[in-house]
Write a protein that holds these residues in place. Sequence first.
Motif, PDB file in Angstrom:
ATOM      1  N   LEU A  73       0.823   4.262   2.705  1.00 26.81           N
ATOM      2  CA  LEU A  73       0.489   2.880   2.360  1.00 26.81           C
ATOM      3  C   LEU A  73      -0.741   2.466   3.155  1.00 26.81           C
ATOM      4  O   LEU A  73      -0.837   2.785   4.345  1.00 26.81           O
ATOM      5  N   CYS A  74      -1.633   1.740   2.530  1.00 29.69           N
ATOM      6  CA  CYS A  74      -2.794   1.242   3.274  1.00 29.69           C
ATOM      7  C   CYS A  74      -2.385   0.198   4.304  1.00 29.69           C
ATOM      8  O   CYS A  74      -3.075   0.018   5.306  1.00 29.69           O
ATOM      9  N   SER A  75      -1.268  -0.477   4.054  1.00 24.05           N
ATOM     10  CA  SER A  75      -0.759  -1.463   5.006  1.00 24.05           C
ATOM     11  C   SER A  75       0.770  -1.467   4.976  1.00 24.05           C
ATOM     12  O   SER A  75       1.365  -1.589   3.898  1.00 24.05           O
ATOM     13  N   ALA A 119      -8.045   7.819  -1.131  1.00 17.67           N
ATOM     14  CA  ALA A 119      -9.193   8.447  -1.802  1.00 17.67           C
ATOM     15  C   ALA A 119     -10.274   7.458  -2.228  1.00 17.67           C
ATOM     16  O   ALA A 119     -11.463   7.734  -2.107  1.00 17.67           O
ATOM     17  N   THR A 120      -9.867   6.302  -2.757  1.00 24.06           N
ATOM     18  CA  THR A 120     -10.821   5.252  -3.093  1.00 24.06           C
ATOM     19  C   THR A 120     -10.223   3.917  -2.676  1.00 24.06           C
ATOM     20  O   THR A 120      -9.007   3.793  -2.476  1.00 24.06           O
ATOM     21  N   ALA A 121     -11.055   2.912  -2.570  1.00 26.56           N
ATOM     22  CA  ALA A 121     -10.594   1.587  -2.131  1.00 26.56           C
ATOM     23  C   ALA A 121      -9.592   0.973  -3.107  1.00 26.56           C
ATOM     24  O   ALA A 121      -8.799   0.115  -2.723  1.00 26.56           O
ATOM     25  N   GLU A 122      -9.594   1.417  -4.363  1.00 23.98           N
ATOM     26  CA  GLU A 122      -8.663   0.908  -5.369  1.00 23.98           C
ATOM     27  C   GLU A 122      -7.211   1.231  -5.018  1.00 23.98           C
ATOM     28  O   GLU A 122      -6.310   0.442  -5.283  1.00 23.98           O
ATOM     29  N   PHE A 123      -6.987   2.394  -4.430  1.00 21.50           N
ATOM     30  CA  PHE A 123      -5.627   2.866  -4.204  1.00 21.50           C
ATOM     31  C   PHE A 123      -5.039   2.310  -2.913  1.00 21.50           C
ATOM     32  O   PHE A 123      -5.659   2.386  -1.850  1.00 21.50           O
ATOM     33  N   ARG A 124      -3.835   1.761  -3.032  1.00 18.75           N
ATOM     34  CA  ARG A 124      -3.141   1.179  -1.878  1.00 18.75           C
ATOM     35  C   ARG A 124      -1.897   1.958  -1.502  1.00 18.75           C
ATOM     36  O   ARG A 124      -1.276   1.704  -0.468  1.00 18.75           O
ATOM     37  N   VAL A 125      -1.499   2.921  -2.360  1.00 22.71           N
ATOM     38  CA  VAL A 125      -0.322   3.746  -2.101  1.00 22.71           C
ATOM     39  C   VAL A 125      -0.523   5.119  -2.738  1.00 22.71           C
ATOM     40  O   VAL A 125      -1.169   5.238  -3.777  1.00 22.71           O
ATOM     41  N   GLU A 126      -0.017   6.138  -2.075  1.00 22.73           N
ATOM     42  CA  GLU A 126      -0.049   7.509  -2.589  1.00 22.73           C
ATOM     43  C   GLU A 126       1.271   8.168  -2.229  1.00 22.73           C
ATOM     44  O   GLU A 126       1.831   7.893  -1.166  1.00 22.73           O
ATOM     45  N   CYS A 184       7.222   7.423   5.380  1.00 24.81           N
ATOM     46  CA  CYS A 184       6.242   6.452   4.909  1.00 24.81           C
ATOM     47  C   CYS A 184       5.343   6.113   6.090  1.00 24.81           C
ATOM     48  O   CYS A 184       5.836   5.675   7.135  1.00 24.81           O
ATOM     49  N   VAL A 185       4.067   6.340   5.908  1.00 26.59           N
ATOM     50  CA  VAL A 185       3.117   6.112   6.994  1.00 26.59           C
ATOM     51  C   VAL A 185       1.974   5.227   6.528  1.00 26.59           C
ATOM     52  O   VAL A 185       1.646   5.186   5.343  1.00 26.59           O
ATOM     53  N   GLU A 186       1.385   4.523   7.465  1.00 20.54           N
ATOM     54  CA  GLU A 186       0.230   3.692   7.165  1.00 20.54           C
ATOM     55  C   GLU A 186      -1.034   4.527   7.287  1.00 20.54           C
ATOM     56  O   GLU A 186      -1.229   5.239   8.272  1.00 20.54           O
ATOM     57  N   SER A 187      -1.850   4.459   6.263  1.00 23.56           N
ATOM     58  CA  SER A 187      -3.147   5.110   6.254  1.00 23.56           C
ATOM     59  C   SER A 187      -4.150   4.073   5.770  1.00 23.56           C
ATOM     60  O   SER A 187      -4.092   3.653   4.616  1.00 23.56           O
ATOM     61  N   PRO A 188      -5.034   3.623   6.611  1.00 26.11           N
ATOM     62  CA  PRO A 188      -5.911   2.522   6.227  1.00 26.11           C
ATOM     63  C   PRO A 188      -6.856   2.848   5.083  1.00 26.11           C
ATOM     64  O   PRO A 188      -7.439   1.955   4.482  1.00 26.11           O
ATOM     65  N   ARG A 189      -6.971   4.135   4.739  1.00 24.88           N
ATOM     66  CA  ARG A 189      -7.924   4.507   3.696  1.00 24.88           C
ATOM     67  C   ARG A 189      -7.390   5.684   2.892  1.00 24.88           C
ATOM     68  O   ARG A 189      -7.044   6.716   3.440  1.00 24.88           O
ATOM     69  N   PHE A 213       5.383  -2.621   2.720  1.00 21.85           N
ATOM     70  CA  PHE A 213       6.565  -1.751   2.757  1.00 21.85           C
ATOM     71  C   PHE A 213       7.709  -2.291   1.900  1.00 21.85           C
ATOM     72  O   PHE A 213       8.321  -1.549   1.123  1.00 21.85           O
ATOM     73  N   ALA A 214       8.008  -3.573   1.994  1.00 21.66           N
ATOM     74  CA  ALA A 214       9.107  -4.160   1.213  1.00 21.66           C
ATOM     75  C   ALA A 214       8.808  -4.106  -0.282  1.00 21.66           C
ATOM     76  O   ALA A 214       9.698  -3.805  -1.092  1.00 21.66           O
ATOM     77  N   GLU A 215       7.563  -4.368  -0.664  1.00 20.58           N
ATOM     78  CA  GLU A 215       7.171  -4.319  -2.076  1.00 20.58           C
ATOM     79  C   GLU A 215       7.327  -2.904  -2.631  1.00 20.58           C
ATOM     80  O   GLU A 215       7.852  -2.704  -3.733  1.00 20.58           O
ATOM     81  N   LEU A 216       6.893  -1.921  -1.862  1.00 19.04           N
ATOM     82  CA  LEU A 216       7.069  -0.522  -2.234  1.00 19.04           C
ATOM     83  C   LEU A 216       8.553  -0.203  -2.409  1.00 19.04           C
ATOM     84  O   LEU A 216       8.969   0.402  -3.399  1.00 19.04           O
ATOM     85  N   ASN A 217       9.366  -0.606  -1.434  1.00 22.40           N
ATOM     86  CA  ASN A 217      10.793  -0.270  -1.462  1.00 22.40           C
ATOM     87  C   ASN A 217      11.525  -0.882  -2.658  1.00 22.40           C
ATOM     88  O   ASN A 217      12.484  -0.284  -3.161  1.00 22.40           O
ATOM     89  N   GLU A 218      11.103  -2.023  -3.127  1.00 22.11           N
ATOM     90  CA  GLU A 218      11.733  -2.615  -4.317  1.00 22.11           C
ATOM     91  C   GLU A 218      11.581  -1.689  -5.518  1.00 22.11           C
ATOM     92  O   GLU A 218      12.536  -1.454  -6.263  1.00 22.11           O
ATOM     93  N   VAL A 219      10.391  -1.147  -5.697  1.00 19.52           N
ATOM     94  CA  VAL A 219      10.136  -0.236  -6.813  1.00 19.52           C
ATOM     95  C   VAL A 219      10.843   1.094  -6.574  1.00 19.52           C
ATOM     96  O   VAL A 219      11.494   1.641  -7.466  1.00 19.52           O
TER      97      VAL A 219
END
Length: 114
Positions: A66-68, A100-107, A93-98, A72-78
């Motif tokens: 996750l970029c932030s 592949a591209t700025a568009e992506f917020r989760v991988e 689940c780890v935070e990664s500020p960046r 985490f709670a929003e991710l966990n709901e899905v």
Amino acid sequence: MSITRMDANQRMAQVVVHGDTVYLAGQVASGETVAEQSAGILAQVDALLAKAGTDKSKVLTTTIWLCSMDDFAELNEVWDAWIDPENPPARACVESPRLATAEFRVEMMVVAAK
């Protein structure tokens, strides 16, 4: 033991099957929110697992970036709506500020049994 690569190009394969283990490449999806991106990713995971002859009930482990961690709670709901509650995988689940591209917020990256 044989190795099968699916949806491959010169850089990577989306799926690698080695024996009875299925490895998925990191998955990202478009969307305005982490929830939309997560839902898109999990739909892709379902499709790739099916292509490899397995499904989410056989997921062994998932790594999520996750970029932030504020998301985490929003991710966990899905995630909680998607995962097979009888067969939950190991998960990190780890935070990664960046990503592949700025568009992506989760991988997400998944390993499953066949």
